[in-house]
Design a protein around this motif. Structure first.
Motif, PDB file in Angstrom:
ATOM      1  N   UNK A  15       0.833  -1.216   0.000  1.00  0.00           N
ATOM      2  CA  UNK A  15       0.000   0.000   0.000  1.00  0.00           C
ATOM      3  C   UNK A  15       0.855   1.248   0.000  1.00  0.00           C
ATOM      4  N   UNK A  16       1.960   1.230   0.729  1.00  0.00           N
ATOM      5  CA  UNK A  16       2.848   2.389   0.756  1.00  0.00           C
ATOM      6  C   UNK A  16       3.392   2.664  -0.642  1.00  0.00           C
ATOM      7  N   UNK A  17       3.870   1.613  -1.311  1.00  0.00           N
ATOM      8  CA  UNK A  17       4.417   1.780  -2.665  1.00  0.00           C
ATOM      9  C   UNK A  17       3.351   2.320  -3.603  1.00  0.00           C
ATOM     10  N   UNK A  18       2.157   1.724  -3.562  1.00  0.00           N
ATOM     11  CA  UNK A  18       1.096   2.141  -4.472  1.00  0.00           C
ATOM     12  C   UNK A  18       0.668   3.576  -4.196  1.00  0.00           C
ATOM     13  N   UNK A  19       0.542   3.917  -2.899  1.00  0.00           N
ATOM     14  CA  UNK A  19       0.109   5.270  -2.538  1.00  0.00           C
ATOM     15  C   UNK A  19       1.120   6.317  -2.984  1.00  0.00           C
TER      16      UNK A  19
END
Length: 540
Positions: free
Chosen positions: A361-365
């Motif tokens: 989620x961090x990467x995608x966000x």
């Protein structure tokens, strides 16, 4: 602190960070337990701060249950801290019980823990080949010649099936495909072909004989990067392909990280680095502005609560500097109160991510915010024909580099270039061909300069380079190499072939006592016209 790890190092780095975090957990838990055992002194702010940090960090390092325990402890301590003194003392036993439960939970979690490697984002190797899937052989031949002139490898197909068969063994970086090819139906009906393109992370550009809203919707559904309608704007199409290839070879963006939890900051840096982003941890917030101005990152990821200053206060300081007003700032914090989140964002941030946040989620966000930020930046700063920054943006880059050069006593150079006899090109071959010549030089400039350099379209057929930490001789050598490569390009129009050249003027900050960048630009412009008076096709 810049994090730059090879793929083979990442698993070990993630495991090391997690072990360091877990090794320190008992001591941090014992410290919180100790803080609850001293009713005569007000230790609640220190307890709240430590519980807040652990609420985010535990989830990040794979201990979600501990993160929930820590958040409960934080909220209980905040509630007790808001009471009157007598009520606060009476409530402390319940706080100590909560801290004791957290300590027991830490002990249990560490007994059960198995060290697992953190997931990393795999990078798929792609070729730099451009595939053309077109029904018209003359158009395919024209595009092939133009793309090869820019150094791209090109492969042509005349039907969907042969393209699909080829995809089984190799994938292109970019597929430029017509909607319809030789009566085989629509591109959007080729389910296997489109699925294979997505699987291989190939970029898709769509070409249609008509501009139709429904076709554009279908292209958007397939995540096409561009849609072109007949008659094809060849320079714009080539520029789009060149930018896609260049961006595919670059890192996904530069992210700076500010977080007082060093282990957590290093973890975020490794996660983002593994996804292709260049990361840097700011360890001293007092030097933050200088670091931001020197590197000009694409996004700042910052914790909202830190011991000395809050993230909102630091965001307010950053926004005081004109050159940093457009820098996207994203808060990353365990704060769950939406009102406080919005209040913090009102002081200068652009978004808010809640800890704990898992790696994917961090990467995608961050990728999503980076992509949108770069798109807006390109719309504002970049010339649509060449993909280079516009007149005002390249002048701003020169001014920023001049300030850095003065601050750190390092040289930088400015180069002005102008295509020779360009009016004759337009008169003899037409403005479309003139655009191709301009695009060709812009592409060469992008390919030949360093990542830290800037190239801009100063106006018409005139370009400007800003070269940090570059001496006069280095700038002259680079410009002469670009000139030599430009001379070797061959352009076709009206059944004829021709080549072109440019004149250039180079100036370095060491050559004179300049007081601002505008003087250097004027000096480089004078050197350019000196080159033209001396016969053109040279560097002065």
């Amino acid at each position: 602190m810049t994090i730059s790890k090879t793929k083979t190092d990442l698993s070990a780095a993630f495991a090391t960070l997690r072990r360091r975090f877990e090794d320190g957990l008992p001591e941090r838990s014992a410290k919180m337990l100790q803080l609850t055992g001293q009713p005569e002194s007000n230790n609640l702010p220190a307890l709240i701060a430590e519980a807040h940090k652990l609420a985010g960090a535990c989830g990040t390092f794979g201990h979600a249950a501990l993160g929930r325990h820590a958040r409960h402890l934080e909220q209980l301590a905040k509630d007790i801290d808001s009471r009157h003194a007598d009520e606060r003392i009476q409530a402390l036993p319940s706080l100590r019980q909560a801290a004791l439960e957290f300590d027991i939970a830490v002990d249990h979690a560490l007994q059960q823990v198995t060290l697992a490697e953190a997931e990393t984002v795999a990078e798929l190797h792609q070729s730099d080949t451009v595939w053309l899937l077109l029904p018209s052989q003359p158009l395919a031949d024209e595009l092939t010649n133009q793309l090869k002139a820019f150094g791209h490898r090109v492969e042509c197909f005349t039907d969907f099936n042969s393209c699909l068969v080829r995809l089984q063994s190799e994938a292109p970086a970019v597929l430029f495909s017509a909607v319809r090819v030789n009566g085989e139906g629509s591109l959007f009906e080729q389910t296997l072909l489109l699925q294979q393109l997505r699987k291989q992370h190939s970029r898709l550009l769509v070409f249609s004989d008509k501009d139709d809203f429904d076709l554009r919707i279908k292209a958007a559904q397939q995540r096409a990067d561009a849609f072109f309608a007949s008659p094809l704007d060849v320079p714009n199409m080539i520029s789009a392909i060149s930018e896609l290839l260049e961006h595919g070879n670059k890192q996904a963006g530069r992210v700076f990280i500010v977080d007082d939890d060093k282990l957590l900051a290093q973890h975020y840096a490794l996660v983002l680095n593994s996804a292709g982003m260049d990361t840097h941890i700011i360890e001293n917030v007092r030097t933050m502005v200088n670091e931001l101005m020197q590197v000009q990152p694409d996004l700042l990821l910052m914790d909202m609560y830190m011991p000395e200053y809050s993230g909102a206060e630091l965001a307010g300081v950053i926004r005081q500097y004109p050159s940093l007003k457009r820098l996207p700032i994203v808060f990353l914090s365990s704060e769950m109160n939406k009102v406080l989140q919005l209040g913090a964002m009102a002081q200068g941030a652009d978004d808010f991510l809640t800890k704990p946040i898992d790696d994917a989620r961090l990467v995608q966000a961050v990728k999503t915010r980076l992509k949108r930020s770069l798109q807006l930046k390109n719309l504002i700063e970049k010339d649509s024909l060449t993909g280079l920054v516009k007149h005002s943006a390249i002048k701003d880059a020169a001014e920023q580099e001049f300030e850095r050069s003065q601050r750190y006593a390092k040289p930088f150079s400015v180069v002005m270039l102008d295509i020779d006899h360009f009016k004759a090109v337009n008169d003899n071959y037409g403005h479309a061909t003139g655009d191709i010549v301009i695009t060709a030089l812009a592409t060469l400039l992008r390919k030949r300069i360093r990542k830290t350099d800037k190239a801009g379209r100063y106006g018409g057929e005139e370009f400007m380079l800003v070269l940090p930490e570059c001496s006069r001789q280095q700038a002259v050598t680079l410009t002469e190499q670009i000139l030599q490569a430009f001379r070797q390009l061959h352009f076709s129009a009206n059944g004829e072939q021709f080549s072109s050249s440019f004149s250039a003027g180079v100036i370095c900050s060491e050559q004179n006592t300049f007081t601002h960048a505008e003087q250097m630009i004027e000096a480089a412009d004078k050197a350019l016209y000196q080159a033209k008076r001396a016969g053109r096709d040279q560097v002065c």
